[in-house]
Design a protein around this motif. Structure first.
Motif, PDB file in Angstrom:
ATOM      1  N   PHE A   1       0.836  -1.201   0.000  1.00  0.00           N
ATOM      2  CA  PHE A   1       0.000   0.000   0.000  1.00  0.00           C
ATOM      3  C   PHE A   1       0.875   1.256   0.000  1.00  0.00           C
ATOM      4  O   PHE A   1       0.618   2.213  -0.731  1.00  0.00           O
ATOM      5  CB  PHE A   1      -0.921  -0.012   1.221  1.00  0.00           C
ATOM      6  CG  PHE A   1      -2.057   0.971   1.141  1.00  0.00           C
ATOM      7  CD1 PHE A   1      -3.285   0.591   0.635  1.00  0.00           C
ATOM      8  CD2 PHE A   1      -1.908   2.274   1.591  1.00  0.00           C
ATOM      9  CE1 PHE A   1      -4.341   1.481   0.562  1.00  0.00           C
ATOM     10  CE2 PHE A   1      -2.949   3.182   1.523  1.00  0.00           C
ATOM     11  CZ  PHE A   1      -4.180   2.780   1.006  1.00  0.00           C
ATOM     12  N   GLY A   2       1.923   1.233   0.818  1.00  0.00           N
ATOM     13  CA  GLY A   2       2.820   2.383   0.872  1.00  0.00           C
ATOM     14  C   GLY A   2       3.530   2.622  -0.442  1.00  0.00           C
ATOM     15  O   GLY A   2       3.678   3.765  -0.893  1.00  0.00           O
ATOM     16  N   ALA A   3       3.949   1.530  -1.099  1.00  0.00           N
ATOM     17  CA  ALA A   3       4.649   1.666  -2.368  1.00  0.00           C
ATOM     18  C   ALA A   3       3.729   2.202  -3.464  1.00  0.00           C
ATOM     19  O   ALA A   3       4.147   2.976  -4.325  1.00  0.00           O
ATOM     20  CB  ALA A   3       5.230   0.317  -2.791  1.00  0.00           C
ATOM     21  N   ALA A   4       2.457   1.782  -3.429  1.00  0.00           N
ATOM     22  CA  ALA A   4       1.517   2.176  -4.484  1.00  0.00           C
ATOM     23  C   ALA A   4       0.936   3.565  -4.278  1.00  0.00           C
ATOM     24  O   ALA A   4       0.662   4.275  -5.251  1.00  0.00           O
ATOM     25  CB  ALA A   4       0.382   1.153  -4.574  1.00  0.00           C
ATOM     26  N   THR A   5       0.732   3.967  -3.027  1.00  0.00           N
ATOM     27  CA  THR A   5       0.014   5.223  -2.758  1.00  0.00           C
ATOM     28  C   THR A   5       0.858   6.286  -2.073  1.00  0.00           C
ATOM     29  O   THR A   5       0.477   7.461  -2.068  1.00  0.00           O
ATOM     30  CB  THR A   5      -1.208   4.962  -1.866  1.00  0.00           C
ATOM     31  OG1 THR A   5      -0.772   4.591  -0.545  1.00  0.00           O
ATOM     32  CG2 THR A   5      -2.083   3.846  -2.443  1.00  0.00           C
TER      33      THR A   5
END
Length: 277
Positions: A39-43
């Motif tokens: 989630f952190g990498a994508a958003t």
């Protein structure tokens, strides 16, 4: 299915509840550690911070529209007391809920809007069945959207969910999303509703759409609800131009049958496209 897409759908459909990282990870089908990194990498945002930011953003808007009911806004946002809500609100925005209520504006706040779903095209869209949709009266909650704010639609479903079973005159267990009154700028009315027997069953405060009988292309999708944006994009951009059919002027429909689980987003759904021929 990408776990981040599942997580986004789950958060937008549940953030008024007491949602934990474990809840989101379970809905996404991965571990807490996996989801946190993905989630952190994508958003660029931690999951828990995104949940809190979305919850408080919608609470801030409610303070403007319901200026005399701070405790009610706090409870609707998932906080157990006025004090807990005020503390979280001040920590996030740097101001108190009372100041936003009194100012009657959110323009000075850094709001967090819902993150949009992936709109790349599908490569496995099965051919639709052609069916005739009988005339139906659908009643429920209706909102107006523009092209850039459709990511807020799961919030509308979240608001309508508790009222589905108590809707007077409900015909069956199906639930419908109805897209109508579209304009050239991409605006549309979106109704979350159920079929009712007649106009006398439309509850106060609800909108209704009488969908005329017509011929439709029906796309059945067994996958997670978070794929709906990509499915619509594929239908309009790929299938319809090459199908030999022309789209009709009737409402566009989303159908969620008894097997659909709004808690997990699983169970499949159907998309109904009106045809002109």
């Amino acid at each position: 299915m990408n776990p981040v897409k599942k997580a986004l759908w789950y958060v937008e459909s549940h953030f008024h509840q007491d949602v934990t990282l474990d809840d989101v990870a379970e809905a996404a089908g991965v571990s807490r550690h996996h989801l946190t990194r993905a989630f952190g990498a994508a958003t660029g945002l931690p999951v828990v911070r995104y949940i809190r930011a979305r919850r408080l953003t919608e609470a801030a808007r409610s303070l403007v529209s319901r200026p005399g009911d701070i405790l009610g806004v706090a409870l609707d946002a998932g906080y157990g007391s006025h004090e807990a809500f005020t503390r979280a609100f001040r920590d996030h925005f740097g101001v108190t809920p009372e100041s936003v209520r009194d100012r009657r504006a959110t323009s000075h706040l850094k709001l967090t809007e819902p993150l949009a779903m992936d709109t790349t095209l599908l490569t496995n869209l099965a051919a639709p069945r052609l069916d005739v949709f009988p005339a139906r009266l659908i009643t429920g909650l209706s909102r107006r959207y523009q092209c850039d704010d459709k990511a807020a639609i799961p919030l509308q479903w979240q608001e309508f969910g508790p009222h589905i079973d108590s809707t007077p005159g409900r015909v069956d267990k199906s639930v419908w999303g109805v897209v109508h009154n579209t304009d050239e700028d991409g605006g549309m009315d979106y109704l979350t509703g159920v079929e009712v027997r007649g106009a006398g069953d439309v509850s106060s405060g609800y909108a209704s759409v009488r969908v005329p009988a017509g011929r439709y292309a029906v796309f059945s999708r067994p996958d997670h609800i978070s794929s709906i944006t990509r499915t619509w994009a594929t239908i309009w951009s790929d299938w319809l131009p090459s199908s030999g059919h022309a789209a009709g002027d009737g409402p566009v429909l989303e159908h969620y049958g008894p097997s659909f689980d709004p808690g997990t987003g699983l169970g499949g759904f159907e998309l109904w496209v009106p045809l002109a021929d």
